[in-house]
Design an enzyme around this catalytic site. Structure first.
Site, mmCIF file in Angstrom:
data_model
loop_
_atom_site.group_PDB
_atom_site.id
_atom_site.type_symbol
_atom_site.label_atom_id
_atom_site.label_comp_id
_atom_site.label_asym_id
_atom_site.label_seq_id
_atom_site.Cartn_x
_atom_site.Cartn_y
_atom_site.Cartn_z
ATOM 1 C CD GLU A 1 -2.699 1.305 2.490
ATOM 2 O OE1 GLU A 1 -3.612 0.482 2.600
ATOM 3 O OE2 GLU A 1 -2.446 2.177 3.346
ATOM 4 C CE LYS A 36 -17.987 -2.680 3.272
ATOM 5 N NZ LYS A 36 -16.790 -2.525 4.115
ATOM 6 N N GLY A 94 -14.853 5.846 3.327
ATOM 7 C CA GLY A 94 -13.950 6.885 3.839
ATOM 8 C C GLY A 94 -14.575 7.532 5.056
ATOM 9 C CB THR A 115 -4.510 5.634 0.423
ATOM 10 O OG1 THR A 115 -3.542 6.668 0.380
ATOM 11 C CG2 THR A 115 -3.944 4.411 1.113
ATOM 12 C CE1 TYR A 116 -9.526 9.384 -5.736
ATOM 13 C CE2 TYR A 116 -11.273 9.688 -4.144
ATOM 14 C CZ TYR A 116 -10.729 9.925 -5.397
ATOM 15 O OH TYR A 116 -11.410 10.706 -6.294
HETATM 16 P P1 FAD Z 1 -18.062 1.143 5.215
HETATM 17 O O1 FAD Z 1 -17.719 -0.298 5.360
HETATM 18 O O2 FAD Z 1 -19.181 1.522 4.353
HETATM 19 O O3 FAD Z 1 -18.309 1.699 6.679
HETATM 20 C C1 FAD Z 1 -18.501 3.068 6.951
HETATM 21 C C2 FAD Z 1 -19.331 3.217 8.208
HETATM 22 O O4 FAD Z 1 -20.685 2.881 7.931
HETATM 23 C C3 FAD Z 1 -18.900 2.293 9.330
HETATM 24 O O5 FAD Z 1 -19.109 2.975 10.541
HETATM 25 C C4 FAD Z 1 -19.846 1.107 9.210
HETATM 26 O O6 FAD Z 1 -20.042 0.496 10.442
HETATM 27 C C5 FAD Z 1 -21.119 1.789 8.711
HETATM 28 N N1 FAD Z 1 -21.923 0.943 7.768
HETATM 29 C C6 FAD Z 1 -21.509 0.381 6.627
HETATM 30 N N2 FAD Z 1 -22.530 -0.276 6.007
HETATM 31 C C7 FAD Z 1 -23.606 -0.104 6.814
HETATM 32 C C8 FAD Z 1 -24.960 -0.521 6.727
HETATM 33 N N3 FAD Z 1 -25.401 -1.260 5.705
HETATM 34 N N4 FAD Z 1 -25.793 -0.165 7.741
HETATM 35 C C9 FAD Z 1 -25.376 0.579 8.778
HETATM 36 N N5 FAD Z 1 -24.078 1.016 8.918
HETATM 37 C C10 FAD Z 1 -23.225 0.679 7.944
HETATM 38 N N6 FAD Z 1 -9.830 5.866 4.099
HETATM 39 C C11 FAD Z 1 -9.600 6.823 3.165
HETATM 40 O O7 FAD Z 1 -10.029 7.961 3.338
HETATM 41 N N7 FAD Z 1 -8.871 6.552 2.030
HETATM 42 C C12 FAD Z 1 -8.367 5.316 1.771
HETATM 43 O O8 FAD Z 1 -7.742 5.102 0.734
HETATM 44 C C13 FAD Z 1 -8.603 4.281 2.740
HETATM 45 N N8 FAD Z 1 -8.127 3.038 2.532
HETATM 46 C C14 FAD Z 1 -8.407 2.045 3.455
HETATM 47 C C15 FAD Z 1 -7.940 0.750 3.193
HETATM 48 C C16 FAD Z 1 -8.196 -0.278 4.100
HETATM 49 C C17 FAD Z 1 -7.705 -1.676 3.813
HETATM 50 C C18 FAD Z 1 -8.946 0.005 5.291
HETATM 51 C C19 FAD Z 1 -9.234 -1.093 6.276
HETATM 52 C C20 FAD Z 1 -9.405 1.287 5.535
HETATM 53 C C21 FAD Z 1 -9.151 2.332 4.631
HETATM 54 N N9 FAD Z 1 -9.612 3.618 4.834
HETATM 55 C C22 FAD Z 1 -9.360 4.608 3.910
HETATM 56 C C23 FAD Z 1 -10.366 3.952 6.062
HETATM 57 C C24 FAD Z 1 -11.855 3.546 5.921
HETATM 58 O O9 FAD Z 1 -12.486 4.292 4.921
HETATM 59 C C25 FAD Z 1 -12.534 3.768 7.278
HETATM 60 O O10 FAD Z 1 -12.000 2.827 8.189
HETATM 61 C C26 FAD Z 1 -14.043 3.738 7.276
HETATM 62 O O11 FAD Z 1 -14.486 4.253 8.546
HETATM 63 C C27 FAD Z 1 -14.752 2.336 7.215
HETATM 64 O O12 FAD Z 1 -14.634 1.618 6.183
HETATM 65 P P2 FAD Z 1 -15.215 1.752 4.693
HETATM 66 O O13 FAD Z 1 -14.687 2.975 4.088
HETATM 67 O O14 FAD Z 1 -14.905 0.462 4.061
HETATM 68 O O15 FAD Z 1 -16.806 1.992 4.758
#
Ligand code: FAD
Length: 297
Positions: A17, A173, A108, A48-49
């Site tokens: 990464e 997902k 994000g 990353t973005y």
């Molecule tokens: P989601 O999985 O959609 O989750 C976002 C929030 O919504 C969480 O609180 C989750 O509990 C909640 N949620 C999701 N789906 C539902 C649903 N159906 N009902 C109710 N609640 C729900 N951040 C960046 O800004 N840029 C990056 O490039 C980046 N890369 C990452 C790479 C990895 C491998 C990881 C683990 C994280 C990364 N992050 C990045 C951080 C990430 O975006 C945050 O950890 C974010 O809070 C959660 O993950 P997600 O973006 O996958 O979103």
């Protein structure tokens, strides 16, 4: 070959990464890091973005550069927070036109410290919705070989009150069309085992690639814990504190990451995704200690 196909045919994979540079000096470092890491023949590199928007354009140019100057597939992280569907569609179309086929679909994190922050009125709420949009845009573009990754959270899965919600989100997902998952950083192989076992019980068959972060200083360990909410193990902090100089601290951090990675591969992990902080030294030391088949073998 897309990452989805690599995971079927070449697992366990090795990947790194990187993050978009903010200054010309950081850009030069990233360039050198990319070249050095490319020599280890990784299966892909992810970029990353910035959810906050400041580095989105730079992310895109790093993805482009990787696609143009190396044969290593770029995995383009894409966040949907604070953007409209139309803006996201434009970014996805531009990436598809440039030949990018691998995406990590993320929501994000919303900007911190803005009490009046509201989701974009014409935006997406969750990463699962971005998976759906990616599939829709690719279909409209006649792109069939799209491969989409999503996140998974082993350390949170170890907390009973979070477990079922995390599994439901991962399931959503998968249902939306994700092909694989990459985890948040964690330090206990049992957290990974338990997440994978429970996911399989729930009918989630996605390959789940663990993310491994070699922590090379106490400062970095504290910062990582702050950013991720995942506590650094005491034994690792003790070893970092006892190190006499930077090189000794790096060896100590890499040794911990190498033990975890080997345990994860023994547990059946389909790959290891190494966080590099855009530096090659710790990543190379780590990879030299791993029993990973390289693509040219
Ligand atoms: P989601 O999985 O959609 O989750 C976002 C929030 O919504 C969480 O609180 C989750 O509990 C909640 N949620 C999701 N789906 C539902 C649903 N159906 N009902 C109710 N609640 C729900 N951040 C960046 O800004 N840029 C990056 O490039 C980046 N890369 C990452 C790479 C990895 C491998 C990881 C683990 C994280 C990364 N992050 C990045 C951080 C990430 O975006 C945050 O950890 C974010 O809070 C959660 O993950 P997600 O973006 O996958 O979103």
């Amino acid at each position: 070959m897309t990452i989805r196909d690599l995971l079927r045919e070449h697992a366990p994979t090795l990947s790194y990464e990187l993050f978009p540079p903010r200054t010309p000096r950081a850009e030069a470092t990233l360039e050198a890091t990319m070249d050095t890491l490319a020599a280890t023949e990784p299966d892909f590199m992810s970029i990353t973005y910035g959810a906050s928007g400041s580095t989105r354009g730079t992310s895109r140019s790093v993805v482009q550069r990787l696609a143009e100057s190396h044969t290593i597939p770029p995995l383009a992280h894409l966040t949907c927070v604070d953007q409209s569907r139309a803006e996201l569609t434009g970014v996805i179309e531009a990436y598809l036109d440039e030949g990018v086929r691998d995406f990590l679909a993320l929501r994000g994190d919303p900007p911190q410290g803005q009490a009046d922050w509201r989701p974009h009125p014409d935006g997406l709420l969750y990463a699962s919705e971005l998976v759906t949009l990616l599939r829709e845009v690719a279909k409209a573009h006649g792109v069939e070989d799209l491969s989409i990754g999503v996140t998974a959270f082993p350390a949170q899965h170890a907390i009973p009150q979070w477990r079922q919600q995390g599994l439901d989100i991962l399931h959503a997902k998968q249902d939306a069309g994700a092909d694989f998952a990459i985890t948040q950083v964690f330090y206990e192989v049992d957290h990974y085992r338990s997440l994978v076992a429970d996911a399989r019980e729930e009918g989630i068959g996605l390959p789940i690639i663990p993310e491994v972060m070699p922590l090379v200083s106490v400062t970095r360990a504290h910062r990582a814990a702050q950013l991720t909410g995942v506590a650094t193990p005491d034994a690792l902090v003790t070893d970092l504190e006892a190190a006499e100089d930077d090189a000794a601290a790096r060896s100590a951090g890499v040794a911990h990451a190498a033990r975890l990675s080997s345990d994860l591969l023994d547990a059946g992990a389909p790959g290891i995704h190494v966080i590099t902080f855009n530096k090659h030294e710790a990543a190379l030391e780590l990879v030299s200690q791993l029993p990973l088949r390289r693509t040219s073998d």
